[in-house]
Design a protein around this motif. Structure first.
Motif, short mmCIF file in Angstrom:
data_model
loop_
_atom_site.label_atom_id
_atom_site.label_comp_id
_atom_site.label_asym_id
_atom_site.label_seq_id
_atom_site.Cartn_x
_atom_site.Cartn_y
_atom_site.Cartn_z
N ALA A 73 0.87 -1.19 -0.07
CA ALA A 73 0.00 0.08 -0.01
C ALA A 73 0.79 1.18 0.06
O ALA A 73 0.33 2.23 -0.59
CB ALA A 73 -0.88 0.01 1.18
N ALA A 74 1.77 1.35 0.83
CA ALA A 74 2.77 2.46 0.92
C ALA A 74 3.46 2.51 -0.58
O ALA A 74 3.88 3.69 -0.87
CB ALA A 74 3.75 1.96 1.98
N ARG A 75 3.97 1.43 -0.93
CA ARG A 75 4.34 1.62 -2.29
C ARG A 75 3.49 2.20 -3.35
O ARG A 75 4.03 3.04 -4.27
CB ARG A 75 4.97 0.03 -2.96
N ALA A 76 2.26 1.58 -3.53
CA ALA A 76 1.24 2.50 -4.44
C ALA A 76 1.12 3.74 -4.29
O ALA A 76 1.00 4.65 -5.09
CB ALA A 76 -0.16 1.69 -4.30
N THR A 77 0.84 4.20 -3.07
CA THR A 77 0.90 5.63 -2.61
C THR A 77 2.16 6.47 -2.86
O THR A 77 2.03 7.51 -3.64
CB THR A 77 0.78 5.74 -1.25
N LYS A 78 3.51 5.91 -3.07
CA LYS A 78 4.39 6.48 -3.57
C LYS A 78 4.49 6.70 -5.13
O LYS A 78 4.80 7.93 -5.67
CB LYS A 78 5.89 5.86 -3.28
N ILE A 79 4.02 5.81 -5.57
CA ILE A 79 3.90 5.61 -7.12
C ILE A 79 2.78 6.80 -7.63
O ILE A 79 3.14 7.85 -8.56
CB ILE A 79 3.44 4.40 -7.75
N LEU A 80 1.91 6.84 -6.85
CA LEU A 80 0.92 7.99 -7.22
C LEU A 80 1.21 9.49 -6.66
O LEU A 80 0.92 10.50 -7.34
CB LEU A 80 -0.35 7.65 -6.37
N GLU A 81 2.04 9.51 -5.54
CA GLU A 81 2.64 10.70 -5.64
C GLU A 81 3.59 11.27 -6.50
O GLU A 81 3.57 12.39 -6.84
CB GLU A 81 3.35 10.62 -3.98
#
Length: 541
Positions: free
Chosen positions: A481-489
């Motif tokens: 989930a943290a990885r997906a959030t960084k991708i979207l940031e």
């Protein structure tokens, strides 16, 4: 990684980017669909596949379009493979491990052979890894391999790959759907032009390349050297026929000359569905289509110009009319299916909405477009050209719709179709300030497309320190989930800078003749070793 790196990867892929060992049994073939049996005009043991374009080489490392990847799966393997559910499985490495995402240890399969009957050696694998990382010998896919990656033999059948930074999804890179195709060193070094019609290619898969004409076809014959198991009704030969005209391909499917037609245009789907001897299947292909702006090319170095064009794209109309609803308006680079490969589609969709809801240029607003252009260095408009691959006619139709809207702003957009193999060569070169990006992922890496479009070698030639840092961080992030959030940031920064303007997330439609036996089709099927799972009801084996 394509793309579409991938023919993209619809382009397809244009290009393709890219810890436990698990063996998954191949899916059993389904029964043939009901309906009339095709009166095929070819030998029963031959599977014919119609492609919407041609290949200039069989070497994916030199031309990493999605069609190149589909063809490569019948003959080539990496250290690891991908099953039809999108899970990593053993290939030429029977097991592998990593404890930190940085050091990866692979144990090679004992007794594996190339299609000419020679043994696969550790030296062959090391040689293939050297090729994969060499920008000169792998100009289309070396970007998948981080600079500073080290490869060494650490045992009798053991190879260790050490990355400069942790990458939790590096296992995708060493697959044939990522960035590695293991070949015979002797064959490669003897070839004057590896992948050409005169030299062909040498792999370890179930089918060997026996003939290739860049403007016509590619033919593969089944071999008995493969370590795996093929469908008991597998064809003895697979022939890929290249079509530059979609109407001609439709007639070939109708007459029974084709068993499979890949990437059917949305406009022709009803005609394929009307064929009594054909089953049509549509699935999401996790693809992304959007506009790419090169900020080093005037007047696209002006953000007001980029905003004006982004506002002038009527995405809803394009999806409903051009795609006939066979797609979804894109609000990000990675589709929910791609971003959600680890966290689930609905979770990914929710994260996209939460993080990217305020991207203003995602809406169609001609008044806002006019206001932006009025603030630009070319308030009266300008002329530009937008190329599209003719193998994806929807891109051309969408481009004409965009051109019509831009015309009212004073922007004269010339729309030009090129063969996909020519179109790909223009991406990221700076020759055009405005380009399409059509990318079909070939792996299950949640950042496959973003990792390339926002990475160091991105086709927009875009460089932003926060974006680069986020892309580096997400690669080593173990929390999904943290990885997906960084991708979207990282994506949000680029979309606010209007480096990319998403248009749609796509679907892929395939037509199968009734005599073709196959498992359930999903977005990973043709990126797996699909040829070993195909059968023919009338095949004589």
């Amino acid at each position: 990684m394509s793309g579409s790196r991938k023919y993209v990867r619809h382009l397809s892929t244009l290009v393709t980017f890219s810890v436990a060992t698990l063996v998954v049994a191949a899916c059993a073939p389904t029964s043939a669909p009901s309906g009339a049996v095709a009166q095929n005009n070819h030998t029963d043991s031959v599977l014919t596949v119609g492609l919407p374009g041609s290949l200039s080489t069989l070497d994916v490392a030199h031309e990493a379009g999605i069609l190149n990847y589909y063809v490569a799966q019948v003959s080539s393997e990496g250290l690891l493979g991908v099953d039809t559910e999108g899970k990593i499985v053993p290939a030429l490495a029977e097991k592998w491990k990593t404890t930190d995402g940085r050091t990866w240890v692979f144990t090679l399969r004992e007794g594996a052979k190339f299609q000419d009957g020679t043994q696969v050696t550790t030296d062959d694998v090391l040689f293939s890894l050297d090729i994969a990382r060499d920008p000169e010998r792998s100009p289309s896919t070396a970007v998948y391999w981080a600079e500073g990656t080290q490869v060494e033999k650490t045992g009798e059948r053991e190879i260790t790959i050490t990355l400069p930074e942790p990458s939790v999804n590096f296992d995708w890179t060493v697959t044939a759907s990522g960035g590695l195709w293991i070949t015979s060193r002797a064959f490669y070094e003897a070839a004057q032009s590896y992948g050409s019609s005169s030299d062909l290619i040498m792999g370890t898969g179930p089918y060997r390349a026996v003939e290739f004409q860049a403007d016509s076809h590619a033919t593969f014959e089944r071999v008995d050297t493969w370590w795996g198991k093929t469908n008991e009704k597998a064809p003895k030969k697979i022939e890929f026929d290249f079509f530059s005209d979609e109407s001609t391909r439709l007639l070939a499917q109708q007459s029974g000359k084709l068993d499979i037609s890949l990437q059917i245009p949305a406009s022709q789907q009803p005609q394929y569905e009307a064929l009594s001897n054909t089953q049509v299947t549509t699935v999401t292909d996790r693809s992304y289509v959007g506009l790419t702006f090169d900020t080093a090319v005037a007047p696209f170095d002006d953000i007001h110009v980029r905003r004006a064009i982004a506002y002038a794209v009527d995405r809803n109309s394009i999806v409903s009319s051009v795609l006939n609803g066979k797609g979804e308006v894109a609000t990000s680079i990675e589709s929910p299916e791609q971003l959600g490969s680890h966290i689930g589609v609905e979770s990914a969709r929710s994260l996209i909405a939460q993080n990217l809801a305020d991207i203003q240029t995602a809406s169609f607003d001609m008044e806002a477009a006019r206001a932006e252009l009025a603030q630009s260095v070319v308030p009266q408009g300008f002329s530009a050209e937008l190329l599209y691959p003719t193998s994806i006619p929807e891109l051309g139709t969408a481009a004409l719709a965009i051109a019509e809207n831009l015309k009212s702003l004073g922007i004269e957009l010339t729309v030009t179709g090129k063969p996909v193999e020519q179109w790909i060569t223009t991406l990221g070169t700076g020759e055009y300030g405005l380009s399409y990006m059509s990318y079909t992922p070939t792996t299950g890496d949640p950042a496959e497309i973003t990792g390339w479009l926002l990475g160091e070698s991105n086709p927009a030639r875009y460089s932003q320190s926060d974006v680069r840092q986020l892309i580096t961080e997400q690669a080593g992030e173990v929390d999904d989930a943290a990885r997906a959030t960084k991708i979207l940031e990282a994506t949000k920064i680029a979309l606010n800078d209007v480096i990319y303007s998403p248009i749609w997330w796509g679907k892929n439609t395939t037509a199968f003749a009734s005599r073709v036996l196959h498992p359930e089709i999903n977005s990973y099927f043709f990126m797996s070793g699909w040829a070993s799972q195909i059968g023919l009801t009338d095949s004589q084996n």
